[in-house]
Design an enzyme around this catalytic site. Structure first.
Site, PDB file in Angstrom:
ATOM      1  N   CYS A  94     -52.385 -44.861-131.698  1.00 40.18           N
ATOM      2  CA  CYS A  94     -50.935 -44.172-132.604  1.00 40.18           C
ATOM      3  C   CYS A  94     -50.974 -45.147-134.169  1.00 40.18           C
ATOM      4  CB  CYS A  94     -50.246 -44.141-132.330  1.00 40.18           C
ATOM      5  SG  CYS A  94     -50.512 -42.692-130.466  1.00 40.18           S
ATOM      6  N   HIS A 153     -46.005 -36.104-135.746  1.00 39.11           N
ATOM      7  CA  HIS A 153     -47.592 -37.073-135.514  1.00 39.11           C
ATOM      8  C   HIS A 153     -48.095 -36.651-134.871  1.00 39.11           C
ATOM      9  CE1 HIS A 153     -48.506 -41.287-134.181  1.00 39.11           C
ATOM     10  NE2 HIS A 153     -47.574 -40.735-132.350  1.00 39.11           N
TER      11      HIS A 153
END
Ligand SMILES: [Zn+2]
Ligand SMILES: [Zn+2]
Lengths: 387, 130, 387, 130
Positions: free
Chosen positions: A85, A334
């Site tokens: 991420c 996200h």
């Protein structure tokens, strides 16, 4: 190393975007950033792309050359970096290094991900693959699960409870109300957050960031060049990256991430700044507990104090330190590879008075913290006003 | 000069298949690592041997996973935790608790090994029976 | 930018290596390189890892932090780059940039891949995913297929035939005889190569590199530091990267790769060298035709002449330009992420008299060319003797 | 300032689903790209429109794939080639030739569309029937 600046940013709508490739998304964000920077297209020397797994999500590897291809920029270097991420933040950082080195004069750093093609359980599996396959994933770990174990350890040691975590979600949804590119523009309540679907005990649905498609991009140039340009700009004060063990269990303390501590300390040292110099921060709230832990590890609050501070409103607009004014991962969404770049986009917009209804007043220094895996990679950036 | 590849993961998996948990032990400083490592985490020596460790410990944190990856969907909800072994080393593992028993901090557990599976995923933790 | 050198290299056996992770392989190669460089472990500032798809091959993303983890190097930055089969060369290049910039003083660049866990048809699919998913992969393209189309176009225009391609395989297998780390140490004949199993007409089994596990690593330091070190070393003369369209059909000429032409030209310019200054080269012979095309695109031979030159022995030890003395991808094996790094390892060994039975005499400049996708990424390096 | 995402791939796939091949046409310099592009490859303009192109061309290179990915294993061996359309643009595609007909350079072909499939993979090339 040369001093470096950012002179343009772009970002697609974050959300569920239908039949579109991450490559089309990255190209769109890049074009917006290049237009804002008002650079000639032939001046772009190289592209970096942060993306988690076009492999799994789109049956496509080797994503980076696809971006200059679609931009009509023939033959320039284009490099994919992946750090779970933190892929987006790392793409920005590698772009900064390549300009700081003197190798390139104009670099476009992009981040992108197209996740919503797959059902939720498959996305859960893909994300889990950022943990240790042998010692964690084969046993059924998920990312909500890893952060749930952090949350429980933190609660035991410091009393950080479900209400404090829910307060992070409520605050970020409130901030996201004013971000038209965010996936959600809707307020939630502490009660709703605490009583939502259990994902990985003690984390509920509203403790988790959503599954999102999107892309973001920034244009990086030497600061000497940026100063001569008319448009919006900000200076890169510093950047830093750190790694830790793949497995959570291999770390002595799981109530925080040593990587955030190390990267933030280095970023402050390199910029010759203190944490109190930072006016606002975009941290990696993939889960509500991650925001609290990040704020403590960077040093905005003492260990164990971020939860009560959040409840008290210290991290909202007008508070002691405004955190995730963009809405954060929680409300903005996200899209993995895009996230770290979108944090930089938000800092840019705030430092240049371009943040519309969510504009903060009198901000000089903004910081980003982008996390990969269960904190196995952290990338931090500090930026300052360019005028 | 040329280094042979030391198959650490395979050694760990082979041991689990034999119902044992192994760590590495550094020949220079005697540091034990579980899971085993090719390089000592304390002194960086690569003179390591394997050692079987006591399959008991206590639960230091845990979660109950409700939303699982495809291969684990059938098992959800399931309890996943981090166990601190008697020697202080730690492992992630699945907890198998009797009906009515809830996980709690410092709960004493011991290793069990799932019969139908292979390799690292065979490891389970059950309440310790003295 | 600072001048940069390589002061240690490592490489595992290439082959079918059983139950071992790419992370263990990368760690092994890194330890060997660090030992040869005789650097203190605490001096390592950062790691780069080139790897194609731990995602698909090993159910593991976020591979880079796993390497310092296994090395016991806590918290240093570790970055994965991916550019299909050019991932390794690109990891070396990003490592060089990061040292050249002044940011880091000691970087370990690694490349690794563990491919033999999957059956051949699945590996074929994974590699195909480096082509354009929408316009090529969805129609059933494979990498042998893409290069077969290049081979046929080249044959039409220049008469480069099956015998010339087979001569590449025969030559590289002969070279590989003397590389104990190569996957194969066995000679083949033109007849055997031409009559082997058809993979993608006109390319047969012996036109293709094998499926391989392995890793390689190099230690990169500023040249000023390297000069003061006692051990083997070489100087980075230059490096360059180029991209092209994802789809082969989008390029005006498919009898060559413009990326190789652009990257090689830049590498020569930056090093202030001519092609005739190069004493030996490691090129990306994923398929026999790829070696021929690379030699023409770099400029060792005129377009269309590499095939007959190879038949005439011009590219063997003692020939006009020794090509793939290591055995090349064809005989050494092609563990995707490791390949580009292993090319640099071979140049290092040759320039330092460490190549054993395959040692070339009087070599001052060595070059590498690493290719990704159907030439959508190319990375070239030029190195010179350090003494 | 903010750019909407232009779904080029979707437009192409939708057209193929309607048995048409489309390209992009630049409003500034009239350059046609097949497959379509959001940015003109010649002048970099982003004022583009879609245009249906003639579904005919000639074969400029090809291969016969014997070793195929899992989803294509059943179809192997199959012929894959690059077709140059009448307007000079090129596409990769599968060739479906009658028994006894071999692919050759500059063979004239026209598009056909597989009935059972969806999107880009429906495209096939067959010998041109005048
Ligand atoms: Zn030790
Ligand atoms: Zn135009």
């Amino acid at each position: 190393m040369r001093e470096v600046g950012i002179v343009g940013v772009g970002m697609t709508k974050f959300g569920v975007l239908g039949r579109v490739t991450s490559r089309e998304l990255a190209t769109t964000a890049a074009r917006e950033a290049m237009e804002m920077a008002n650079i000639k297209r032939e001046d772009v020397d190289a592209i970096y792309n942060g993306i988690l797994s076009p492999d799994i999500f789109e049956h496509q590897m080797h994503s980076a050359p696809g971006i200059p291809d679609y931009l009509g920029l023939n033959n320039i270097p284009s490099t994919r970096v992946e750090a779970a991420c933190a892929s987006g933040g790392l793409a920005v950082m590698q772009g900064i290094i390549s300009v700081a080195s003197g190798l390139y004069d104009t670099v476009v750093a992009t981040g992108s991900e197209k996740m919503t093609n797959l059902p939720t359980s498959h996305v859960t599996e893909a994300l889990a693959m950022c943990a240790d396959d042998v010692y964690e994933v084969s046993l059924g770990i998920t990312f909500p699960g890893a952060f749930a174990m952090v949350a429980r350890a933190h609660e035991r040691k410091y009393g950080t409870n479900a209400e404090m975590r829910a307060a992070v979600a409520v605050k970020n949804h409130k901030h996201g109300l004013h971000n038209p590119l965010a996936q959600f523009q809707k307020e939630i309540t502490i009660e709703k957050a605490m009583n939502s679907l259990m994902i990985a005990d003690p984390l509920t649905l509203y403790d988790c960031s959503p599954i999102t498609d999107g892309a973001a991009a920034v244009v990086i140039v030497p600061w000497e060049k940026a100063k001569k340009m008319d448009g919006p700009k900000m200076k890169v004060s510093s950047f830093a990256q750190a790694s830790d063990t793949m497995s959570l269990h291999d770390r002595p303390d799981i109530t925080g991430f040593k990587t955030t501590q190390v990267a933030a300390r280095k970023a402050f040292e390199r910029a010759n700044l203190k944490v109190t110099d930072i006016d606002f921060v975009e941290v990696h709230d993939c889960f509500t507990i991650a925001e609290l832990v990040a704020l403590e590890d960077i040093g905005f609050f003492e260990k164990g104090k971020a939860g009560s501070a959040t409840l008290a409103g210290d991290t909202t607009r007008g508070g002691y330190i405004p955190v995730n004014i963009s809405g954060g991962l929680k409300s903005k969404g996200h899209p993995i590879g895009a996230t770290g770049v979108s944090q930089v986009v938000e800092v840019f917009k705030q430092l240049n008075g371009m943040a519309g209804q969510r504009q903060l007043k009198d901000v000089n220094y903004g910081m980003t913290q982008n996390l990969g895996g269960s904190g196995s990679t952290i990338v931090c950036h500090i930026f300052e006003r360019g005028d | 000069m040329h280094r042979e590849v030391v198959q650490i993961v395979k050694s760990y998996e082979d041991a689990i298949n034999q119902n044992r948990i192994i760590g590495s032990i550094c020949e220079d400083c005697e540091t034990i690592s579980v899971p085993p490592r090719a390089v000592c985490k304390k002194c960086w020596s690569d003179k390591i041997d394997f050692t079987t460790v006591e399959p008991q410990g206590k639960l230091i944190t845990w979660t109950v996973i409700h939303i699982a990856p495809p291969t684990y969907v059938d098992k959800a909800p399931y309890i996943l935790g981090i166990v601190e072994l008697l020697n202080g080393e730690r492992l992630t593992g699945l907890l198998r608790l009797p009906e009515g028993v809830e996980p709690e901090f410092d709960m004493e557990v011991e290793a069990a090994f799932e019969e139908s599976l292979e390799g690292a995923q065979r490891l389970r933790w059950i309440p310790y029976h003295k």
